[in-house]
Write a protein that holds these residues in place. Structure first.
Motif, PDB file in Angstrom:
ATOM      1  N   CYS A  81     -30.009  23.903   9.161  1.00 12.98           N
ATOM      2  CA  CYS A  81     -28.875  23.003   9.398  1.00 12.98           C
ATOM      3  C   CYS A  81     -27.590  23.572   8.811  1.00 12.98           C
ATOM      4  N   LEU A  82     -26.538  23.508   9.598  1.00 14.00           N
ATOM      5  CA  LEU A  82     -25.203  23.855   9.133  1.00 14.00           C
ATOM      6  C   LEU A  82     -24.430  22.550   9.027  1.00 14.00           C
ATOM      7  N   VAL A  83     -24.067  22.167   7.793  1.00 12.24           N
ATOM      8  CA  VAL A  83     -23.361  20.914   7.534  1.00 12.24           C
ATOM      9  C   VAL A  83     -21.891  21.248   7.332  1.00 12.24           C
ATOM     10  N   VAL A  84     -21.021  20.570   8.099  1.00 16.10           N
ATOM     11  CA  VAL A  84     -19.597  20.908   8.096  1.00 16.10           C
ATOM     12  C   VAL A  84     -18.750  19.639   8.022  1.00 16.10           C
ATOM     13  N   ASN A  85     -17.730  19.642   7.136  1.00 15.14           N
ATOM     14  CA  ASN A  85     -16.752  18.549   7.167  1.00 15.14           C
ATOM     15  C   ASN A  85     -15.648  18.965   8.135  1.00 15.14           C
ATOM     16  N   VAL A  86     -15.394  18.122   9.113  1.00 13.75           N
ATOM     17  CA  VAL A  86     -14.506  18.483  10.224  1.00 13.75           C
ATOM     18  C   VAL A  86     -13.279  17.575  10.279  1.00 13.75           C
ATOM     19  N   ALA A  87     -12.277  18.039  11.016  1.00 13.32           N
ATOM     20  CA  ALA A  87     -11.053  17.267  11.244  1.00 13.32           C
ATOM     21  C   ALA A  87     -10.463  17.697  12.583  1.00 13.32           C
ATOM     22  N   SER A  88      -9.890  16.751  13.303  1.00  8.06           N
ATOM     23  CA  SER A  88      -9.379  17.049  14.647  1.00  8.06           C
ATOM     24  C   SER A  88      -7.918  17.492  14.668  1.00  8.06           C
ATOM     25  N   ASN A  89      -7.204  17.349  13.542  1.00 10.73           N
ATOM     26  CA  ASN A  89      -5.781  17.698  13.526  1.00 10.73           C
ATOM     27  C   ASN A  89      -5.436  18.753  12.486  1.00 10.73           C
ATOM     28  N   CYS A  90      -6.326  19.666  12.251  1.00 11.22           N
ATOM     29  CA  CYS A  90      -6.147  20.718  11.250  1.00 11.22           C
ATOM     30  C   CYS A  90      -5.784  22.022  11.965  1.00 11.22           C
ATOM     31  N   GLY A  91      -5.089  22.896  11.274  1.00 12.63           N
ATOM     32  CA  GLY A  91      -4.770  24.195  11.853  1.00 12.63           C
ATOM     33  C   GLY A  91      -6.010  25.014  12.164  1.00 12.63           C
ATOM     34  N   LEU A  92      -7.133  24.688  11.534  1.00 12.84           N
ATOM     35  CA  LEU A  92      -8.390  25.407  11.752  1.00 12.84           C
ATOM     36  C   LEU A  92      -9.264  24.762  12.823  1.00 12.84           C
ATOM     37  N   THR A  93      -8.811  23.633  13.361  1.00 19.72           N
ATOM     38  CA  THR A  93      -9.642  22.842  14.280  1.00 19.72           C
ATOM     39  C   THR A  93     -10.048  23.618  15.531  1.00 19.72           C
ATOM     40  N   GLN A 109      -9.695  13.235   4.128  1.00 22.18           N
ATOM     41  CA  GLN A 109      -9.192  13.399   2.770  1.00 22.18           C
ATOM     42  C   GLN A 109      -8.186  14.531   2.606  1.00 22.18           C
ATOM     43  N   PHE A 110      -7.957  15.313   3.629  1.00 16.35           N
ATOM     44  CA  PHE A 110      -7.095  16.482   3.505  1.00 16.35           C
ATOM     45  C   PHE A 110      -5.866  16.320   4.391  1.00 16.35           C
ATOM     46  N   LEU A 111      -4.804  15.811   3.785  1.00 17.89           N
ATOM     47  CA  LEU A 111      -3.525  15.576   4.463  1.00 17.89           C
ATOM     48  C   LEU A 111      -3.656  14.673   5.686  1.00 17.89           C
ATOM     49  N   GLY A 112      -4.639  13.790   5.689  1.00 16.83           N
ATOM     50  CA  GLY A 112      -4.801  12.833   6.783  1.00 16.83           C
ATOM     51  C   GLY A 112      -5.042  13.496   8.127  1.00 16.83           C
ATOM     52  N   GLN A 113      -5.764  14.617   8.132  1.00 16.46           N
ATOM     53  CA  GLN A 113      -5.949  15.381   9.367  1.00 16.46           C
ATOM     54  C   GLN A 113      -7.096  14.895  10.245  1.00 16.46           C
ATOM     55  N   GLU A 114      -7.755  13.807   9.827  1.00 20.49           N
ATOM     56  CA  GLU A 114      -8.753  13.157  10.684  1.00 20.49           C
ATOM     57  C   GLU A 114      -8.512  11.653  10.666  1.00 20.49           C
ATOM     58  N   PRO A 115      -7.422  11.216  11.311  1.00 21.34           N
ATOM     59  CA  PRO A 115      -7.087   9.795  11.298  1.00 21.34           C
ATOM     60  C   PRO A 115      -7.876   8.961  12.314  1.00 21.34           C
ATOM     61  N   ALA A 116      -8.590   9.617  13.201  1.00 21.72           N
ATOM     62  CA  ALA A 116      -9.268   8.918  14.300  1.00 21.72           C
ATOM     63  C   ALA A 116     -10.364   7.978  13.805  1.00 21.72           C
ATOM     64  N   CYS A 117     -10.523   6.880  14.530  1.00 22.98           N
ATOM     65  CA  CYS A 117     -11.642   5.972  14.283  1.00 22.98           C
ATOM     66  C   CYS A 117     -12.862   6.525  15.027  1.00 22.98           C
ATOM     67  N   GLU A 118     -14.019   5.922  14.801  1.00 24.59           N
ATOM     68  CA  GLU A 118     -15.248   6.422  15.425  1.00 24.59           C
ATOM     69  C   GLU A 118     -15.164   6.426  16.957  1.00 24.59           C
ATOM     70  N   THR A 119     -14.514   5.424  17.541  1.00 25.61           N
ATOM     71  CA  THR A 119     -14.362   5.377  19.003  1.00 25.61           C
ATOM     72  C   THR A 119     -13.562   6.581  19.489  1.00 25.61           C
ATOM     73  N   ASP A 120     -12.467   6.882  18.805  1.00 27.13           N
ATOM     74  CA  ASP A 120     -11.651   8.042  19.175  1.00 27.13           C
ATOM     75  C   ASP A 120     -12.394   9.352  18.925  1.00 27.13           C
ATOM     76  N   LEU A 121     -13.209   9.370  17.887  1.00 17.76           N
ATOM     77  CA  LEU A 121     -13.997  10.575  17.610  1.00 17.76           C
ATOM     78  C   LEU A 121     -15.005  10.837  18.722  1.00 17.76           C
ATOM     79  N   LYS A 122     -15.589   9.769  19.269  1.00 17.91           N
ATOM     80  CA  LYS A 122     -16.524   9.935  20.393  1.00 17.91           C
ATOM     81  C   LYS A 122     -15.798  10.537  21.592  1.00 17.91           C
ATOM     82  N   GLU A 123     -14.579  10.060  21.858  1.00 18.07           N
ATOM     83  CA  GLU A 123     -13.779  10.610  22.956  1.00 18.07           C
ATOM     84  C   GLU A 123     -13.439  12.074  22.702  1.00 18.07           C
TER      85      GLU A 123
END
Length: 173
Positions: free
Chosen positions: A39-51, A80-94
């Motif tokens: 397993c590769l466990v990763v903390n992710v964000a949708s609005n990061c420069g690394l996304t 937790q990192f500059l608010g780069q994952e503001p999405a709710c679970e519904t938006d994350l599914k999209e």
């Protein structure tokens, strides 16, 4: 955010398989279901420069190893990192659908602080970072062997495809 399991005694855990987390629908997912898998466990964000590069390469990595039936990527959104994952679970599914992400995605968690997800407290205790046991940024990656033991930690700038050789080595064990 998944803080329901905050009182789990992560210090007595022996592997990631001792934890239960929430999926994007709020359902419990015992990580025991991944027993026997790398397993590769990763903390992710949708609005990061690394996304963009990380999601592209995580998808490639998953595509490369998924047919073995012995590999999983466990993605945990974190804001937790500059608010780069503001999405709710519904938006994350999209977002997951739009990005054609096939690997497993879970509910948002904290990875640091008093409200940190117990799984992340466990991972950090087993594979500390250069500057301490805290997670420094989005896309920190933990590689766990088939027994659910964290064997390596990779910083945010380590590209997922660079981890392929390490995955191969423990898939073959």
């Amino acid at each position: 955010m998944n803080d329901e399991n905050i009182n789990i005694d992560w210090k007595s855990a022996t592997s990631i398989f001792d934890f239960t987390v929430k999926d994007l629908d709020g359902e419990d997912v015992p990580l025991e279901k991944y027993r026997g898998m790398v397993c590769l466990v990763v903390n992710v964000a949708s609005n990061c420069g690394l996304t963009k590069s990380n999601y592209r390469q995580l998808n490639e990595l998953y595509d490369k190893f998924k047919d073995t039936g012995k590999f999983a990527i466990l993605a945990f959104p974190c804001n937790q990192f500059l608010g780069q994952e503001p999405a709710c679970e519904t938006d994350l599914k999209e977002f997951k659908l739009k990005q054609r992400i096939e690997f497993d995605f879970f509910a948002k968690v904290n990875v640091n602080g008093k409200l940190a997800c117990p799984l992340y407290n466990f991972l950090k205790s087993k594979q500390g970072g250069i500057l301490g046991d805290f997670i420094k940024w989005n896309f920190t990656k933990f590689l766990c062997n088939k027994e659910g033991i964290p064997v390596s930690r990779y910083g945010p700038r380590t590209e997922p495809l660079e981890i392929g050789k390490d995955i191969m080595a423990i898939l073959d064990d």
